[in-house]
Write a protein that holds these residues in place. Structure first.
Motif, PDB file in Angstrom:
ATOM      1  N   ARG A 140       0.844  -1.199   0.000  1.00 46.63           N
ATOM      2  CA  ARG A 140       0.000   0.000   0.000  1.00 46.63           C
ATOM      3  C   ARG A 140       0.883   1.254   0.000  1.00 46.63           C
ATOM      4  O   ARG A 140       1.792   1.379   0.833  1.00 46.63           O
ATOM      5  CB  ARG A 140      -0.928  -0.009   1.200  1.00 46.63           C
ATOM      6  N   PRO A 141       0.643   2.207  -0.897  1.00 49.96           N
ATOM      7  CA  PRO A 141       1.537   3.381  -0.995  1.00 49.96           C
ATOM      8  C   PRO A 141       1.373   4.380   0.135  1.00 49.96           C
ATOM      9  O   PRO A 141       2.283   5.165   0.392  1.00 49.96           O
ATOM     10  CB  PRO A 141       1.145   3.998  -2.337  1.00 49.96           C
ATOM     11  N   PHE A 142       0.228   4.377   0.831  1.00 47.10           N
ATOM     12  CA  PHE A 142      -0.017   5.402   1.845  1.00 47.10           C
ATOM     13  C   PHE A 142      -0.725   4.758   3.028  1.00 47.10           C
ATOM     14  O   PHE A 142      -1.653   3.960   2.844  1.00 47.10           O
ATOM     15  CB  PHE A 142      -0.877   6.525   1.263  1.00 47.10           C
ATOM     16  N   SER A 143      -0.274   5.074   4.246  1.00 48.99           N
ATOM     17  CA  SER A 143      -0.869   4.498   5.451  1.00 48.99           C
ATOM     18  C   SER A 143      -1.117   5.589   6.472  1.00 48.99           C
ATOM     19  O   SER A 143      -0.365   6.572   6.564  1.00 48.99           O
ATOM     20  CB  SER A 143       0.052   3.428   6.061  1.00 48.99           C
ATOM     21  N   VAL A 144      -2.184   5.398   7.249  1.00 49.42           N
ATOM     22  CA  VAL A 144      -2.518   6.289   8.356  1.00 49.42           C
ATOM     23  C   VAL A 144      -2.393   5.467   9.638  1.00 49.42           C
ATOM     24  O   VAL A 144      -3.022   4.424   9.778  1.00 49.42           O
ATOM     25  CB  VAL A 144      -3.938   6.852   8.215  1.00 49.42           C
ATOM     26  N   ILE A 145      -1.563   5.963  10.589  1.00 45.18           N
ATOM     27  CA  ILE A 145      -1.216   5.160  11.761  1.00 45.18           C
ATOM     28  C   ILE A 145      -1.415   5.998  13.024  1.00 45.18           C
ATOM     29  O   ILE A 145      -0.522   6.767  13.420  1.00 45.18           O
ATOM     30  CB  ILE A 145       0.244   4.668  11.669  1.00 45.18           C
TER      31      ILE A 145
ATOM     32  N   ARG B 137       5.017   5.378   1.137  1.00 48.37           N
ATOM     33  CA  ARG B 137       5.988   4.360   0.742  1.00 48.37           C
ATOM     34  C   ARG B 137       6.849   4.879  -0.409  1.00 48.37           C
ATOM     35  O   ARG B 137       6.332   5.280  -1.459  1.00 48.37           O
ATOM     36  CB  ARG B 137       5.246   3.095   0.321  1.00 48.37           C
ATOM     37  N   LEU B 138       8.168   4.867  -0.217  1.00 48.41           N
ATOM     38  CA  LEU B 138       9.092   5.276  -1.270  1.00 48.41           C
ATOM     39  C   LEU B 138       9.647   4.073  -2.025  1.00 48.41           C
ATOM     40  O   LEU B 138       9.833   4.130  -3.236  1.00 48.41           O
ATOM     41  CB  LEU B 138      10.237   6.096  -0.681  1.00 48.41           C
TER      42      LEU B 138
ATOM     43  N   GLY C  74      10.317  12.719   8.635  1.00 45.69           N
ATOM     44  CA  GLY C  74      11.582  12.004   8.473  1.00 45.69           C
ATOM     45  C   GLY C  74      11.403  10.736   7.671  1.00 45.69           C
ATOM     46  O   GLY C  74      10.486  10.628   6.849  1.00 45.69           O
ATOM     47  N   PHE C  75      12.261   9.757   7.953  1.00 43.46           N
ATOM     48  CA  PHE C  75      12.284   8.535   7.164  1.00 43.46           C
ATOM     49  C   PHE C  75      12.187   7.316   8.065  1.00 43.46           C
ATOM     50  O   PHE C  75      12.709   7.299   9.181  1.00 43.46           O
ATOM     51  CB  PHE C  75      13.551   8.470   6.311  1.00 43.46           C
TER      52      PHE C  75
END
Length: 420
Positions: A155-160, A211-212, A249-250
């Motif tokens: 999944r390219p994008f997540s909400v946590i 996600r990169l 950040g990363f």
């Protein structure tokens, strides 16, 4: 005559090999007993697991923070909203692991220099009370997208969202001296004003991950921590002090990212299919034993063996499929091969390839199309793989309206050969 002798020898060998096995496998001796294997309560849910080495991550970031302390003063020193004038840099380092696709934990450290208005301070030369601080907390993380949208490691994008509890140490407080009598400085045992403090804050916030690549994510995070009123060496106003931060950040993934899964219903179906194959072998063994006994008891006369062809000869072979699949498994391909050999040995016989689907899975419309795909897959294999003329084969889709095995729902994921 030679064909008959070969058949008898084959039956004798099969009997010698399978009879000891059958004696130790009484639970699958007859079809009625074997059906109990498929009576399996399962919720058809995928369950996920991974090695302890997988799904670890290291997080490095930086951003801005601001304390919100001594609120409700009414004389201008107290800051009740986020104020860019007292924002300072904050740094973040964390180590964590996802234990399931939905739940993870991290040990998170954030820290830096803080500036704030202190009502009991004459204030520093630059106008603010200041101190160094670091906050170390254990935080519970919830992947909302995996929980609500289904597990997807790509999944390219997540909400946590997250929440945590930890310890905060503040030291080297400067500018806490003199000031208004309405507020109270915190004194140590030597009757000196506090220069450091230990507190147990509660933290909460939400992180957004982009996600990169397989190993790196970019994250942006908004968080707030809540402290007792003595956190900054001054007790006044509301009983809870706070600190708000925005970080970016990363996130570096270590040991792989992904999950293996299993489904109890699929396993139960495979067990039922294997049990059915055992029962078919038992039936063939019994038939061979009966033929052998009849051959040994028959008069020693030479008779001509007549190969019977036509629609009166039974068609016993079937092809079973996994749930929601029209792919012929390797262990079922032998039944397609046997039917092809039968058709080659009996050139005047034509057949109907009838596909079925179980009624407990999918809608009637979907099952109709699924049974068509299953029947067509078997017909294509007979024609393309084994060289049977398509003129001798009719394809028929029965869907789930008809259940050849009403007592065993899983067995109805099947293709049955019938005389035309």
């Amino acid at each position: 005559m030679k064909t008959r002798i070969n058949t008898i020898l084959t039956a004798v060998c099969a009997s010698a090999f399978l009879l000891p096995v059958a004696a130790n496998a009484q639970d699958v001796v007859v079809a009625e007993e074997a059906t109990s294997v498929t009576e399996f309560n399962c919720d058809n849910t995928d369950r996920y697991y991974s090695s302890w080495r997988d799904n670890w991550f290291i997080q490095v970031g930086a951003g801005v923070t601001q304390p919100i302390v001594e609120r409700g003063l009414g004389h201008g020193n107290g800051r009740t909203v986020v104020d860019k004038d007292i924002m300072t840099a904050e740094y973040n380092f964390a180590v964590g692991r996802w234990f399931t696709p939905y739940i993870g934990f991290r040990l998170n450290a954030v820290g830096g220099v803080l500036h704030w208005d202190n009502p009991v301070s004459t204030r520093m030369a630059d106008g603010w009370t200041r101190a160094n601080h670091v906050n170390l907390s254990l935080e519970f993380m919830w992947d909302m997208c995996n929980s609500l949208g289904g597990v997807n490691p790509d999944r390219p994008f997540s909400v946590i969202p997250f929440v945590g509890l930890g310890g905060d140490f503040m030291w080297n407080m400067k500018g806490i001296n003199g000031g208004a009598p309405a507020a109270t400085n915190i004194l140590n045992r030597d009757n000196d004003r506090w220069q450091r403090s230990w507190t147990l804050p509660v933290s909460a916030g939400v992180q957004f991950r982009l996600r990169l690549c397989d190993y790196v994510d970019f994250f942006a995070e908004a968080r707030a921590s809540f402290y007792g009123d003595n956190w900054n060496g001054c007790a006044y106003g509301q009983a809870v002090d706070a600190k708000v931060s925005c970080l970016g950040g990363f996130n570096f993934n270590i040991g792989g990212r992904g999950w293996d899964s299993y489904n109890e219903c699929v396993s139960a179906s495979e067990i039922a299919a294997l049990n059915g194959e055992v029962n078919n072998l038992r039936a063939e063994l019994l038939e061979s034993n009966q033929a052998l006994a009849a051959a040994l008891a028959a008069p020693k006369t030479v008779t001509e063996v007549v190969n019977v062809e036509g629609p009166d000869q039974p068609l016993l072979a079937t092809v079973r499929f996994k749930i929601n699949s029209s792919v012929i498994e390797s262990q079922e391909d032998v039944n397609v091969y046997n039917m092809a050999q039968y058709l080659k040995d009996n050139p005047s016989v034509n057949i109907v390839v009838a596909g079925y689907a179980d009624k407990d899975t999918g809608t009637a419309e979907y099952n109709q199309a699924l049974s068509q795909r299953r029947a067509q897959a078997v017909a294509d294999a007979l024609v393309k793989k084994y060289g049977i003329s398509s003129d001798r084969i009719s394809v028929q889709a029965e869907g789930s309206a008809t259940q050849p095995y009403p007592a065993n729902n899983d067995w109805n994921r099947i293709v049955i050969f019938e005389n035309k």
